[in-house]
Motif scaffolding. Structure first.
Motif, short mmCIF file in Angstrom:
data_model
loop_
_atom_site.label_atom_id
_atom_site.label_comp_id
_atom_site.label_asym_id
_atom_site.label_seq_id
_atom_site.Cartn_x
_atom_site.Cartn_y
_atom_site.Cartn_z
N PRO A 138 0.89 -1.13 -0.07
CA PRO A 138 0.13 0.05 -0.09
C PRO A 138 1.15 1.11 0.06
O PRO A 138 1.77 1.42 0.62
CB PRO A 138 -0.71 -0.20 1.34
N ARG A 139 0.31 2.26 -0.71
CA ARG A 139 1.08 3.45 -0.69
C ARG A 139 0.46 4.60 0.01
O ARG A 139 1.09 5.50 0.45
CB ARG A 139 1.15 3.84 -2.26
N THR A 140 -0.85 4.48 0.15
CA THR A 140 -1.69 5.53 0.80
C THR A 140 -2.35 5.04 2.13
O THR A 140 -3.10 4.06 1.86
CB THR A 140 -2.65 6.29 -0.07
N ILE A 141 -2.14 5.62 3.20
CA ILE A 141 -2.71 5.07 4.30
C ILE A 141 -3.44 6.26 5.13
O ILE A 141 -2.65 7.06 5.60
CB ILE A 141 -1.90 4.42 5.38
N VAL A 195 -2.69 11.82 6.32
CA VAL A 195 -2.58 10.50 5.23
C VAL A 195 -1.12 10.42 5.29
O VAL A 195 -0.25 11.45 5.60
CB VAL A 195 -2.69 10.90 3.87
N TRP A 230 1.30 0.95 11.21
CA TRP A 230 1.24 -0.39 11.16
C TRP A 230 -0.12 -0.78 10.20
O TRP A 230 -1.36 -0.15 10.49
CB TRP A 230 0.80 -1.28 12.35
N HIS A 231 0.08 -1.27 8.96
CA HIS A 231 -1.06 -1.42 8.09
C HIS A 231 -1.45 -2.88 8.43
O HIS A 231 -1.24 -3.79 7.92
CB HIS A 231 -0.37 -1.22 6.54
N LYS A 232 -2.87 -2.71 8.83
CA LYS A 232 -3.41 -4.00 9.15
C LYS A 232 -3.83 -5.00 8.30
O LYS A 232 -3.43 -6.14 8.37
CB LYS A 232 -4.68 -3.69 10.30
N SER A 271 -2.27 -5.53 5.30
CA SER A 271 -1.19 -6.14 4.91
C SER A 271 -0.41 -6.78 6.18
O SER A 271 0.77 -7.54 5.87
CB SER A 271 -0.20 -5.40 4.02
N VAL A 304 4.40 0.22 7.98
CA VAL A 304 4.76 1.08 6.36
C VAL A 304 5.02 2.44 6.86
O VAL A 304 4.55 3.38 7.81
CB VAL A 304 3.53 1.45 5.45
N PRO A 316 -7.09 3.08 -1.34
CA PRO A 316 -7.11 4.50 -1.04
C PRO A 316 -6.67 5.46 -2.06
O PRO A 316 -5.35 5.22 -2.43
CB PRO A 316 -6.44 4.64 0.42
N CYS A 346 -1.87 5.56 -5.28
CA CYS A 346 -2.80 4.49 -5.73
C CYS A 346 -2.14 3.49 -6.60
O CYS A 346 -2.93 3.22 -7.58
CB CYS A 346 -4.08 4.91 -6.26
#
Lengths: 285, 251
Positions: free
Chosen positions: A64-67, A79, A199-201, A203, A207, B216, B227
């Motif tokens: 993921p790139r955007t959290i 973000v 922490w990205h749940k 995946s 991050v 997102p 994205c």
């Protein structure tokens, strides 16, 4: 008092870098020059900052790139963005966007990701012959020490024909600003978005990336004021600006110009709104 | 692509969903199945919204409970950026269209069942089938919004309606039947769906099976590169290259 002004970002450079007003987008938020063409009134801006670019193409980070960061205490939240400097490389960028830059009603500043002296020099060399590029903003590794920073800036300064703006990392900006000016920075941007880890749940991994949101403003403003006391060059205020009042806070602290980042994503029209408000409205006493 | 205010002209309850009618003629003109708008619903990032029904003057959206748009009321204005992205591409040669969705994502596929978007339906023998999965029969509410002519195959995890178990068990026969497949489901199911397509179809053409991926998004216009979606030849952006991708190219 009106803040309408012609802004000179590089008074000591032979070409100078003159802006009609102090408002520009932050590198990493505006794309490479054409993405926001239908949503942002570029004519109303002092400049556009495009990029980042690197010497070679970079595929960027794996998702993921955007959290999204949840709001706390009634705030807007923010973000975390981790793109890994995705871009097609400086040569391809110039080929694809050079004509659009030449047509831009506002000066174009290209942000170079200065990950090393060689990379910085290579990018600046390629950009130095591009007439449509009015200035170069050099980004630095967030963990670079003063010697590494000096080497990167000297390499860029030697290769670039345009004015060189150095964007300092938020952490360490005060310690690096004098080194940056001594190594050849015509102006500074204070500061790059801070880095954070979540922490990205989905995946199940951590991050790390850059943080955007209103919560950055007090951190950036604090750092800006410290840097402004230390160096005499023009400084662009950057970090957490989401309103006209946020921009005014940096200008009051001594910024000659300001950059708007994540606010642009939520409201592309805010750039022109801030620029027009600063140039026409009297500042409240 | 523009930034404009849309007016919520009507809001009605549709089972567990809220059906919001948005008047936005300048955006509606460019919308198509799988394309979207980014709505300012009060969060730091805008929220992607997909039309469930397209009209000339605007579009309807089906809002699940807890969605940030669930608080919209008639007369409210919501700021939109759009239309954005690349939607589903249905080849004009298509005569057997298969739609695959879970109930949460089904609204994205509904415009494909709408007569105005089915120019290809004028072909004799054209038909659409839907493979819809849900945890239980209670979540199959949206079936009543589907055109009667649509052939619906359901799978519920608890066996309370249709096939008991995974929709994947029904997928192979339907893929053999179809000449185009449009999928809006949990991306975690995509590898298994792709594997089935490879097994039962010989040389499926480009975009034989198309799948929706909506990570997102920050900017929506390709500026922030936030994205990224991994595909066979690198990374593409959901906002400008997608959000509809070739299922067999997804990694």
């Amino acid at each position: 008092m009106s803040e309408e002004a012609i802004v000179e970002l590089a008074p000591n450079h032979k070409a100078g870098l003159t802006l009609a007003n102090p408002v520009m987008p932050m590198a990493g938020c505006f794309g490479l020059g054409t993405e926001y063409a239908r949503l942002v009134d570029v004519e109303s801006l002092g400049a556009v900052v495009v990029g980042p670019v690197t010497a070679r193409p970079r595929r960027g980070a794996a998702p993921p790139r955007t959290i999204p960061l949840p709001p706390s205490q009634g705030g807007l939240g923010g973000v975390l963005l981790h793109t890994g400097l995705a871009n097609p490389g400086v040569a391809a960028v110039v080929r694809r966007y050079g004509r659009a830059w030449a047509r831009s009603p506002a000066p174009v500043i290209v942000h170079v990701a200065g990950t090393s002296p060689d990379e910085a020099a290579s990018c600046c060399r390629r950009l130095s012959g591009v007439e449509a590029v009015a200035g170069i903003e050099l980004g630095l590794p967030s963990t670079a020490d003063p010697d590494e920073v000096a080497a990167i800036i000297r390499a860029a300064h030697t290769a670039a024909s345009q004015p060189l703006i150095v964007r300092l990392p938020l952490a360490g900006a005060a310690a690096l600003c004098e080194v940056a000016v001594e190594a050849g920075a015509n102006a500074l941007t204070v500061a790059a978005p801070p880095r954070g880890t979540v922490w990205h749940k989905p995946s199940d991994r951590f991050v790390t990336g850059r943080l955007y949101g209103p919560f950055v403003l007090p951190l950036a403003l604090c750092t800006f004021r410290r840097v402004a006391e230390l160096v005499p060059v023009p400084i662009i205020g950057c970090g957490g600006i989401h309103s006209v009042e946020d921009a005014r806070a940096f200008l009051r602290a001594g910024a000659v110009a300001i950059q708007v980042g994540g606010a642009l994503w939520r409201d592309p029209a805010c750039l022109a709104h801030i620029a027009r408000s600063l140039s026409t409205a009297a500042e409240p006493q | 692509m523009i930034q404009t205010d849309a007016l919520a002209t009507d809001v009605e309850t549709s089972g567990p969903f809220a059906r919001v009618v948005l008047a936005a003629p300048t955006i509606a003109l460019g919308l198509a199945p799988g394309r979207f708008v980014l709505a300012d619903l009060g969060g730091y990032l805008r929220t992607p919204i997909f039309p469930a029904w397209l009209e000339d003057e605007g579009f309807d959206v089906l809002i699940p409970p807890g969605h940030p748009a669930a608080t919209l009321r008639p007369g409210d204005e919501v700021n939109l950026i759009g239309p954005l992205g690349q939607g589903f591409e249905i080849p004009t040669t298509t005569s057997r269209l298969l739609l695959v969705a879970d109930t949460a994502h089904l609204p994205v596929l509904l415009p494909l069942t709408q007569s105005r978007n089915r120019v290809f339906q004028k072909k004799p023998g054209f038909s659409i089938a839907l493979l819809l999965s849900a945890p239980t029969v209670a979540e199959l509410y949206l079936i009543r919004l589907l055109p009667p002519a649509l052939e619906v195959h359901t799978a519920t995890a608890d066996g309370s309606a249709g096939h008991g178990g995974s929709a994947l068990n029904l997928f192979p026969d339907l893929v053999r039947w179809a000449d185009c497949v449009c999928i809006a489901d949990d991306p975690a199911t995509y590898p298994a769906l792709a594997e089935t397509v490879r097994e039962v179809r010989v040389g499926p053409g480009h975009r034989f099976a198309q799948a929706l991926v909506v990570p997102p998004m920050a900017c929506g216009v390709g500026a922030c590169h936030g994205c990224g979606v991994e595909v066979a030849r690198g990374t593409k952006l959901a906002c400008t290259d997608g959000p509809v991708f070739d299922l067999l190219e997804l990694r």
